[in-house]
Design a protein around this motif. Structure first.
Motif, PDB file in Angstrom:
ATOM      1  N   ASP A 142      -6.590   4.371  -9.821  1.00  0.00           N
ATOM      2  CA  ASP A 142      -5.678   4.681  -8.722  1.00  0.00           C
ATOM      3  C   ASP A 142      -6.200   3.929  -7.501  1.00  0.00           C
ATOM      4  O   ASP A 142      -7.270   4.246  -6.976  1.00  0.00           O
ATOM      5  N   VAL A 143      -5.458   2.912  -7.043  1.00  0.00           N
ATOM      6  CA  VAL A 143      -6.012   2.011  -6.022  1.00  0.00           C
ATOM      7  C   VAL A 143      -6.237   2.702  -4.682  1.00  0.00           C
ATOM      8  O   VAL A 143      -7.171   2.364  -3.960  1.00  0.00           O
ATOM      9  N   ALA A 144      -5.370   3.661  -4.310  1.00  0.00           N
ATOM     10  CA  ALA A 144      -5.494   4.375  -3.025  1.00  0.00           C
ATOM     11  C   ALA A 144      -5.920   3.422  -1.915  1.00  0.00           C
ATOM     12  O   ALA A 144      -6.975   3.564  -1.304  1.00  0.00           O
ATOM     13  N   GLY A 145      -5.074   2.447  -1.648  1.00  0.00           N
ATOM     14  CA  GLY A 145      -5.423   1.388  -0.712  1.00  0.00           C
ATOM     15  C   GLY A 145      -5.212   1.744   0.750  1.00  0.00           C
ATOM     16  O   GLY A 145      -4.697   2.809   1.102  1.00  0.00           O
ATOM     17  N   ALA A 146      -5.619   0.820   1.604  1.00  0.00           N
ATOM     18  CA  ALA A 146      -5.440   0.986   3.045  1.00  0.00           C
ATOM     19  C   ALA A 146      -3.959   0.902   3.385  1.00  0.00           C
ATOM     20  O   ALA A 146      -3.227   0.106   2.819  1.00  0.00           O
ATOM     21  N   GLY A 147      -3.527   1.731   4.311  1.00  0.00           N
ATOM     22  CA  GLY A 147      -2.134   1.751   4.720  1.00  0.00           C
ATOM     23  C   GLY A 147      -1.579   3.162   4.766  1.00  0.00           C
ATOM     24  O   GLY A 147      -0.516   3.406   5.336  1.00  0.00           O
ATOM     25  N   GLY A 148      -2.297   4.098   4.172  1.00  0.00           N
ATOM     26  CA  GLY A 148      -1.866   5.493   4.198  1.00  0.00           C
ATOM     27  C   GLY A 148      -2.723   6.298   5.155  1.00  0.00           C
ATOM     28  O   GLY A 148      -3.132   5.816   6.207  1.00  0.00           O
ATOM     29  N   THR A 149      -3.009   7.544   4.777  1.00  0.00           N
ATOM     30  CA  THR A 149      -3.854   8.397   5.603  1.00  0.00           C
ATOM     31  C   THR A 149      -5.204   7.721   5.829  1.00  0.00           C
ATOM     32  O   THR A 149      -5.859   7.294   4.881  1.00  0.00           O
ATOM     33  N   ASN A 150      -5.597   7.618   7.089  1.00  0.00           N
ATOM     34  CA  ASN A 150      -6.823   6.912   7.445  1.00  0.00           C
ATOM     35  C   ASN A 150      -7.959   7.914   7.631  1.00  0.00           C
ATOM     36  O   ASN A 150      -8.098   8.533   8.689  1.00  0.00           O
ATOM     37  N   TRP A 151      -8.779   8.066   6.574  1.00  0.00           N
ATOM     38  CA  TRP A 151      -9.878   9.033   6.641  1.00  0.00           C
ATOM     39  C   TRP A 151     -10.965   8.599   7.614  1.00  0.00           C
ATOM     40  O   TRP A 151     -11.710   9.429   8.133  1.00  0.00           O
ATOM     41  N   THR A 152     -11.055   7.297   7.878  1.00  0.00           N
ATOM     42  CA  THR A 152     -12.021   6.834   8.864  1.00  0.00           C
ATOM     43  C   THR A 152     -11.648   7.352  10.249  1.00  0.00           C
ATOM     44  O   THR A 152     -12.512   7.792  11.020  1.00  0.00           O
ATOM     45  N   ARG A 153     -10.346   7.327  10.555  1.00  0.00           N
ATOM     46  CA  ARG A 153      -9.904   7.863  11.848  1.00  0.00           C
ATOM     47  C   ARG A 153     -10.136   9.367  11.923  1.00  0.00           C
ATOM     48  O   ARG A 153     -10.536   9.897  12.971  1.00  0.00           O
ATOM     49  N   ILE A 154      -9.886  10.053  10.825  1.00  0.00           N
ATOM     50  CA  ILE A 154     -10.110  11.502  10.797  1.00  0.00           C
ATOM     51  C   ILE A 154     -11.589  11.811  11.028  1.00  0.00           C
ATOM     52  O   ILE A 154     -11.949  12.684  11.834  1.00  0.00           O
ATOM     53  N   GLU A 155     -12.477  11.083  10.332  1.00  0.00           N
ATOM     54  CA  GLU A 155     -13.914  11.311  10.505  1.00  0.00           C
ATOM     55  C   GLU A 155     -14.376  10.873  11.898  1.00  0.00           C
ATOM     56  O   GLU A 155     -15.324  11.440  12.455  1.00  0.00           O
ATOM     57  N   ALA A 202      -2.112  -5.412  -1.808  1.00  0.00           N
ATOM     58  CA  ALA A 202      -3.100  -6.419  -2.198  1.00  0.00           C
ATOM     59  C   ALA A 202      -3.948  -5.928  -3.362  1.00  0.00           C
ATOM     60  O   ALA A 202      -4.259  -6.682  -4.297  1.00  0.00           O
ATOM     61  N   SER A 203      -4.321  -4.664  -3.328  1.00  0.00           N
ATOM     62  CA  SER A 203      -5.110  -4.096  -4.421  1.00  0.00           C
ATOM     63  C   SER A 203      -4.316  -4.091  -5.723  1.00  0.00           C
ATOM     64  O   SER A 203      -4.853  -4.396  -6.798  1.00  0.00           O
ATOM     65  N   ILE A 204      -3.029  -3.781  -5.639  1.00  0.00           N
ATOM     66  CA  ILE A 204      -2.189  -3.782  -6.842  1.00  0.00           C
ATOM     67  C   ILE A 204      -2.141  -5.174  -7.459  1.00  0.00           C
ATOM     68  O   ILE A 204      -2.335  -5.340  -8.673  1.00  0.00           O
ATOM     69  N   ILE A 205      -1.903  -6.210  -6.639  1.00  0.00           N
ATOM     70  CA  ILE A 205      -1.764  -7.548  -7.220  1.00  0.00           C
ATOM     71  C   ILE A 205      -3.106  -8.062  -7.747  1.00  0.00           C
ATOM     72  O   ILE A 205      -3.134  -8.864  -8.674  1.00  0.00           O
ATOM     73  N   GLU A 206      -4.216  -7.586  -7.202  1.00  0.00           N
ATOM     74  CA  GLU A 206      -5.525  -7.982  -7.740  1.00  0.00           C
ATOM     75  C   GLU A 206      -5.755  -7.399  -9.126  1.00  0.00           C
ATOM     76  O   GLU A 206      -6.363  -8.026  -9.986  1.00  0.00           O
ATOM     77  N   LEU A 207      -5.279  -6.165  -9.343  1.00  0.00           N
ATOM     78  CA  LEU A 207      -5.583  -5.456 -10.589  1.00  0.00           C
ATOM     79  C   LEU A 207      -4.503  -5.617 -11.651  1.00  0.00           C
ATOM     80  O   LEU A 207      -4.749  -5.361 -12.831  1.00  0.00           O
ATOM     81  N   ALA A 208      -3.311  -6.036 -11.244  1.00  0.00           N
ATOM     82  CA  ALA A 208      -2.165  -6.038 -12.159  1.00  0.00           C
ATOM     83  C   ALA A 208      -2.368  -6.925 -13.384  1.00  0.00           C
ATOM     84  O   ALA A 208      -1.815  -6.644 -14.453  1.00  0.00           O
ATOM     85  N   ALA A 209      -3.139  -7.984 -13.252  1.00  0.00           N
ATOM     86  CA  ALA A 209      -3.314  -8.917 -14.368  1.00  0.00           C
ATOM     87  C   ALA A 209      -4.379  -8.471 -15.369  1.00  0.00           C
ATOM     88  O   ALA A 209      -4.519  -9.075 -16.431  1.00  0.00           O
ATOM     89  N   LEU A 210      -5.122  -7.415 -15.034  1.00  0.00           N
ATOM     90  CA  LEU A 210      -6.189  -6.968 -15.930  1.00  0.00           C
ATOM     91  C   LEU A 210      -5.599  -6.272 -17.154  1.00  0.00           C
ATOM     92  O   LEU A 210      -4.680  -5.464 -17.044  1.00  0.00           O
ATOM     93  N   LYS A 211      -6.149  -6.573 -18.321  1.00  0.00           N
ATOM     94  CA  LYS A 211      -5.657  -5.986 -19.567  1.00  0.00           C
ATOM     95  C   LYS A 211      -6.259  -4.605 -19.793  1.00  0.00           C
ATOM     96  O   LYS A 211      -7.319  -4.269 -19.272  1.00  0.00           O
ATOM     97  N   ASP A 212      -5.564  -3.821 -20.608  1.00  0.00           N
ATOM     98  CA  ASP A 212      -6.033  -2.494 -21.021  1.00  0.00           C
ATOM     99  C   ASP A 212      -6.261  -1.565 -19.840  1.00  0.00           C
ATOM    100  O   ASP A 212      -7.183  -0.738 -19.850  1.00  0.00           O
ATOM    101  N   LEU A 213      -5.432  -1.696 -18.816  1.00  0.00           N
ATOM    102  CA  LEU A 213      -5.591  -0.880 -17.619  1.00  0.00           C
ATOM    103  C   LEU A 213      -4.248  -0.292 -17.208  1.00  0.00           C
ATOM    104  O   LEU A 213      -3.257  -1.006 -17.090  1.00  0.00           O
ATOM    105  N   GLU A 214      -4.214   1.028 -17.007  1.00  0.00           N
ATOM    106  CA  GLU A 214      -3.049   1.672 -16.410  1.00  0.00           C
ATOM    107  C   GLU A 214      -3.321   1.810 -14.926  1.00  0.00           C
ATOM    108  O   GLU A 214      -4.408   2.228 -14.511  1.00  0.00           O
ATOM    109  N   LEU A 215      -2.318   1.479 -14.123  1.00  0.00           N
ATOM    110  CA  LEU A 215      -2.521   1.344 -12.688  1.00  0.00           C
ATOM    111  C   LEU A 215      -1.630   2.311 -11.912  1.00  0.00           C
ATOM    112  O   LEU A 215      -0.413   2.326 -12.080  1.00  0.00           O
ATOM    113  N   ILE A 216      -2.264   3.118 -11.063  1.00  0.00           N
ATOM    114  CA  ILE A 216      -1.546   4.029 -10.180  1.00  0.00           C
ATOM    115  C   ILE A 216      -1.618   3.456  -8.771  1.00  0.00           C
ATOM    116  O   ILE A 216      -2.698   3.124  -8.280  1.00  0.00           O
ATOM    117  N   ALA A 217      -0.466   3.319  -8.136  1.00  0.00           N
ATOM    118  CA  ALA A 217      -0.410   2.798  -6.769  1.00  0.00           C
ATOM    119  C   ALA A 217      -0.295   3.963  -5.797  1.00  0.00           C
ATOM    120  O   ALA A 217       0.611   4.786  -5.915  1.00  0.00           O
TER     121      ALA A 217
END
Length: 326
Positions: free
Chosen positions: A185-198, A225-240
């Motif tokens: 699960d990539v949980a990339g930058a762009g959503g809830t910003n835990w750095t700002r919370i901390e 960006a994280s999705i496109i980096e991981l999308a080409a990897l084999k044998d991997l299920e990807l959660i965005a």
């Protein structure tokens, strides 16, 4: 915002024939939507998790709980997590512990989390930036790779590895594949910003941590960006996940290569009110996703994964430098 799906003016589809069914970890669900782990360990979390569980049951989608550390360390708090399984005995439920705690407590720690909620899968979250900034954080990530590898070998349920808002790179994903992990699960930058919370939490308590947080507020790999980096990897299920706020954004994530879409913040306010409000929000998300499928000529989720798109701006630059190298 840097992904444009290509409009199909002649989709040769009946809107009502479009199927949103999707598979994750060998199980078919009504929608490719995961309710991300959000909370646990408080009285308010009890209400939130109950409402989320009721909606997940009625809609036939998977759900995660928030970090179970509180419930493992204090048995009095376990019911705020356990309520999910009691409310929805048959849903696909994902437990949640940190990589730091797994490295410290070993497989036995993971087993406590699994047993607490009778989990069908276990998410191990990687949150090195958050641990670095937290006033009470534990920024020691030595031994986590080996701990994950052992957990994959010894646990009877699948392991999902996820970030918490800074994304996962191709290099880290390749290491996780070596360890036997098959869902990320990539949980990339762009959503809830835990750095700002901390950062807000550290103000007045720890000037050094506060300074670090302010400097690294924009740190992380964007979700797309994280999705496109991981999308080409084999044998991997990807959660965005990470900033996906509507069904059109979810469709873009799937077109980029994700198998499932995780959402959290859009469901938090509805979950404070009722399970019906949660259900309505997810149905709206699903309708938006279905509309994007119709407009791209995609009858199934697999068709959407093959649909055409254009990248532009910083995301195109990222793709050229990190994915399509000369």
């Amino acid at each position: 915002e840097y992904v444009e799906l290509i409009h199909n003016a002649m989709p040769e589809l009946d809107f009502n024939e479009i199927s949103l069914k999707a598979r994750l970890l060998g199980r078919e669900f009504s929608y490719p939507i995961l309710i991300e782990g959000m909370t646990g360990g408080t009285s308010k979390a009890y209400e939130i998790n109950r409402n989320l569980a009721e909606a997940a049951h009625r809609l036939d989608i998977p759900m995660g709980v928030g970090s179970q550390r509180a419930g493992i360390e204090d048995p009095r708090l376990r019911e705020s997590y356990r309520i999910v399984r009691e409310t929805a005995p048959r849903i696909f439920l994902i437990g949640n512990i940190s990589g730091v705690q797994l490295a410290k407590g070993g497989v036995e720690y993971a087993e406590k989390a699994i047993e607490m909620i009778e989990a069908d899968a276990l998410a191990i979250h990687l949150n090195c930036l958050q641990e670095l900034i937290q006033p009470e954080g534990l920024p020691s990530f030595k031994g986590i790779f080996e701990a994950i590898k052992i957990a994959v070998e010894r646990l009877s349920i699948p392991i999902i590895v996820k970030e918490v808002g800074a994304g996962i790179s191709r290099e880290v994903a390749e290491k996780l594949l070596e360890a036997g992990v098959r869902v990320i699960d990539v949980a990339g930058a762009g959503g809830t910003n835990w750095t700002r919370i901390e950062f807000e939490r550290a103000k007045g308590l720890n000037p050094e941590k506060s300074m670090l947080a302010e400097l690294f507020l924009e740190w992380g790999i964007p979700t797309a960006a994280s999705i496109i980096e991981l999308a080409a990897l084999k044998d991997l299920e990807l959660i965005a996940s990470g900033g996906i706020r509507n069904g059109l954004q979810g469709a873009k994530a799937i077109a980029l290569g994700a198998d499932f879409v995780g959402i959290a913040k859009p469901l938090l306010k509805p979950a404070l009110e009722s399970s019906e409000k949660v259900e309505n929000m997810i149905k709206r998300f699903a309708l938006e996703l279905k509309a994007a499928m119709f407009l791209t000529g995609s009858k199934t989720i697999n068709d959407l994964k093959k649909s055409s798109y254009v990248l532009h701006g910083p995301l195109y630059e990222w793709f050229m430098q990190r994915v399509k190298k000369p």
